[in-house]
Scaffold this active site. Structure first.
Site, PDB file in Angstrom:
ATOM      1  N   HIS A 135     138.106  97.358  58.566  1.00 32.15           N
ATOM      2  CA  HIS A 135     139.155  96.545  57.944  1.00 32.15           C
ATOM      3  C   HIS A 135     139.083  95.141  58.563  1.00 32.15           C
ATOM      4  CE1 HIS A 135     143.351  95.209  57.271  1.00 32.15           C
ATOM      5  NE2 HIS A 135     143.436  96.142  56.345  1.00 32.15           N
ATOM      6  N   ASP A 194     140.383 102.219  65.958  1.00 30.46           N
ATOM      7  CA  ASP A 194     141.404 101.763  65.015  1.00 30.46           C
ATOM      8  C   ASP A 194     141.917 102.988  64.258  1.00 30.46           C
ATOM      9  OD1 ASP A 194     142.857 100.870  62.871  1.00 30.46           O
ATOM     10  OD2 ASP A 194     141.399  99.360  62.207  1.00 30.46           O
ATOM     11  N   GLN A 235     144.302 104.495  59.863  1.00 26.94           N
ATOM     12  CA  GLN A 235     144.196 105.452  58.761  1.00 26.94           C
ATOM     13  C   GLN A 235     143.949 106.881  59.236  1.00 26.94           C
ATOM     14  OE1 GLN A 235     144.935 104.752  55.705  1.00 26.94           O
ATOM     15  NE2 GLN A 235     144.926 102.524  55.794  1.00 26.94           N
ATOM     16  N   LYS A 275     152.389 103.099  58.049  1.00 26.53           N
ATOM     17  CA  LYS A 275     151.459 103.983  57.330  1.00 26.53           C
ATOM     18  C   LYS A 275     151.716 105.443  57.710  1.00 26.53           C
ATOM     19  CE  LYS A 275     147.843 100.426  57.333  1.00 26.53           C
ATOM     20  NZ  LYS A 275     147.829  99.956  55.949  1.00 26.53           N
ATOM     21  N   CYS A 335     140.883  94.651  52.005  1.00 28.79           N
ATOM     22  CA  CYS A 335     140.619  94.002  53.312  1.00 28.79           C
ATOM     23  C   CYS A 335     139.337  94.532  53.943  1.00 28.79           C
ATOM     24  CB  CYS A 335     141.791  94.173  54.276  1.00 28.79           C
ATOM     25  SG  CYS A 335     143.256  93.286  53.778  1.00 28.79           S
TER      26      CYS A 335
HETATM   27  C1  LIG Z   1     141.794 100.759  59.063  1.00 26.83           C
HETATM   28  C2  LIG Z   1     142.867  99.706  59.124  1.00 26.83           C
HETATM   29  N1  LIG Z   1     142.917  98.879  60.172  1.00 26.83           N
HETATM   30  C3  LIG Z   1     143.863  97.941  60.276  1.00 26.83           C
HETATM   31  C4  LIG Z   1     144.820  97.772  59.309  1.00 26.83           C
HETATM   32  C5  LIG Z   1     145.879  96.729  59.476  1.00 26.83           C
HETATM   33  O1  LIG Z   1     147.131  97.351  59.583  1.00 26.83           O
HETATM   34  P1  LIG Z   1     148.466  96.501  59.604  1.00 26.83           P
HETATM   35  O2  LIG Z   1     148.439  95.638  58.374  1.00 26.83           O
HETATM   36  O3  LIG Z   1     149.554  97.523  59.568  1.00 26.83           O
HETATM   37  O4  LIG Z   1     148.468  95.704  60.849  1.00 26.83           O
HETATM   38  C6  LIG Z   1     144.802  98.586  58.182  1.00 26.83           C
HETATM   39  C7  LIG Z   1     145.750  98.400  57.088  1.00 26.83           C
HETATM   40  O5  LIG Z   1     145.513  98.746  55.960  1.00 26.83           O
HETATM   41  C8  LIG Z   1     143.797  99.589  58.089  1.00 26.83           C
HETATM   42  O6  LIG Z   1     143.749 100.420  57.041  1.00 26.83           O
END
Ligand SMILES: Cc1ncc(COP(=O)(O)O)c(C=O)c1O
Length: 404
Positions: free
Chosen positions: A121, A198, A201, A224, A362
């Site tokens: 992401h 990370d 998800q 999430k 993203c």
């Molecule tokens: C794998 C992953 N990393 C990071 C993020 C960023 O999360 P946040 O927007 O809650 O900071 C997301 C959000 O969709 C994500 O799916």
């Protein structure tokens, strides 16, 4: 818990969108909130609101207890014995930036290398790219195999004496593919390289035991995971809890301050300057309790069944290209309708009350790798049902006909 009782816990699901029952399949973007979480927010502001940590009055002590209890609940949920290793942040993006900025102060040096993957992401690319651009660092990217899973043998070859960090997604937000964390961990440990996972998800969909996984850093977002927006965690192992330089500072992080020298506290509070997001942290703990009451194993099983069910039905639609088809996925399916823009398909499905996401999610480098501008993504949560998938498939077929 029965699916019907779970659904009743989510008031938003009872509504009509465009005169149709809402079918919410945009859970990878954010999940809906159970009444326990909504009540926790309203309860906090109705009965317990005060600033925390330094007040002697009853409300302040009560709010402090609730906030620190939330830290304990979060630590327990993730199998962490020392709750000080849980730092509350505004979410995954904030947490990764804190690590990147902290590491860039003392640990990362010009010429160093960080390994990411093609699945990341943007939030797990840009903070490292900024560091690389500003400090003469380099990013190396784990490529994908033909089935879009990570190429672990290529990963090992990327390791060099200059590799200072591996920052990798636990689950791809676009494809739902699950990283083989044991492989990442064993390579990282063998070469003594810190690694960041990370979990934005993975934490919503599967059991995550951080004392077993034992990464240097783990990050995720409450919103999430059935919790509120603007809240998340940064988990640090014992080493980094004391060694990670702080990226931001201010009230609440100190033992003593003088104009000559400041002495900082130890533990999580060192990373939580200013008034934190008290109400949302407390409500996040309710979300975790809610998930634990159902059971993370059960959540994973239910969502895996939904993925299998949907994938099987979608394979029968010749107009569809699916990406990253796999048996072991965490709640996400990405696809395109041949010769159609994802946006058009998404807009038409909304007319039937179906909420899904279209675009690059993203993950523009991944889109480039797939050779597409964007995809259509459906993503599941504990409240989704096979009936909803049947309805989605029926309307998808209808939309495909309308567009052809
Ligand atoms: C794998 C992953 N990393 C990071 C993020 C960023 O999360 P946040 O927007 O809650 O900071 C997301 C959000 O969709 C994500 O799916």
């Amino acid at each position: 818990m029965e699916l019907s009782s779970i659904r009743q816990n989510f008031p938003i699901l009872g509504q009509k969108i465009n005169a149709c029952d809402l079918v919410y399949l945009d859970n990878a973007a954010t999940t809906q909130k159970p009444i326990a979480v909504i009540n926790a927010l309203s309860d906090y502001y109705s009965h317990n609101n005060a600033n925390i940590h330094r007040g002697v009055h009853t409300l302040s002590r009560r709010a402090t207890d609730l906030f620190e209890q939330a830290r304990k609940t979060t630590a327990q949920h993730f199998g962490v014995a020392n709750e000080q290793q849980i730092v509350f942040t505004s979410g995954t993006t904030d947490s990764i930036n804190m690590v990147a900025q902290g590491l860039s102060k003392l640990y990362l040096k010009p010429g160093d290398e960080i390994i990411l993957s093609m699945l990341e992401h943007h939030s797990n690319i840009l903070p490292w790219q900024l560091w690389a651009e500003e400090n003469g660092g380099h990013l190396k990217v784990i490529p994908l195999l033909a089935d879009h899973s990570l190429d672990y043998s290529a990963f090992e070859k990327l390791i060099s004496p200059k590799t200072k960090l591996i920052a990798i997604t636990h689950v791809s937000n676009t494809l739902g593919l699950v990283t083989d964390v044991e492989k990442i961990k064993s390579v990282a440990n063998r070469h003594n390289i810190p690694w960041l996972l990370d979990g934005a998800q993975s934490a919503p969909h599967m059991p995550v035991n951080l004392s077993v996984l034992n990464p240097d850093f783990f990050v995720c977002s409450a919103h999430k995971m059935y919790g509120p927006t603007g809240c998340g965690i940064l988990y640090l192992n014992e080493r980094w809890l004391s060694e990670l330089p702080i990226a931001k500072t201010g009230g609440g992080t100190i033992k003593t301050v003088s104009f000559e020298k400041t002495e900082y506290v130890e533990g999580a509070l060192r990373f939580e300057p200013g008034t934190p997001n008290i109400a949302d942290v407390i409500a996040f703990a309710e979300a975790l309790k809610y998930m634990d009451a159902i059971g993370m194993q059960q959540i994973f099983k239910h969502e895996s069944e939904l993925v299998q069910y949907a994938q099987t039905l979608m394979k029968e639609i010749p107009e569809i290209d699916m990406y990253g088809i796999h048996d072991h996925k965490a709640g996400v399916i990405s696809f395109n309708v041949k010769n159609q823009h994802p946006f058009d398909v998404g807009t038409l499905l909304d007319k039937y009350g179906i909420a899904l996401r279209t675009g690059h999610h993203c993950t523009q480098p991944l889109m480039k790798h797939l050779g597409v501008q964007g995809t259509i993504r459906i993503s599941f949560a504990i409240y989704n049902s096979k009936q909803e998938i049947d309805y989605f498939i029926e309307k998808l077929k209808k939309v495909i006909k309308m567009l052809s």
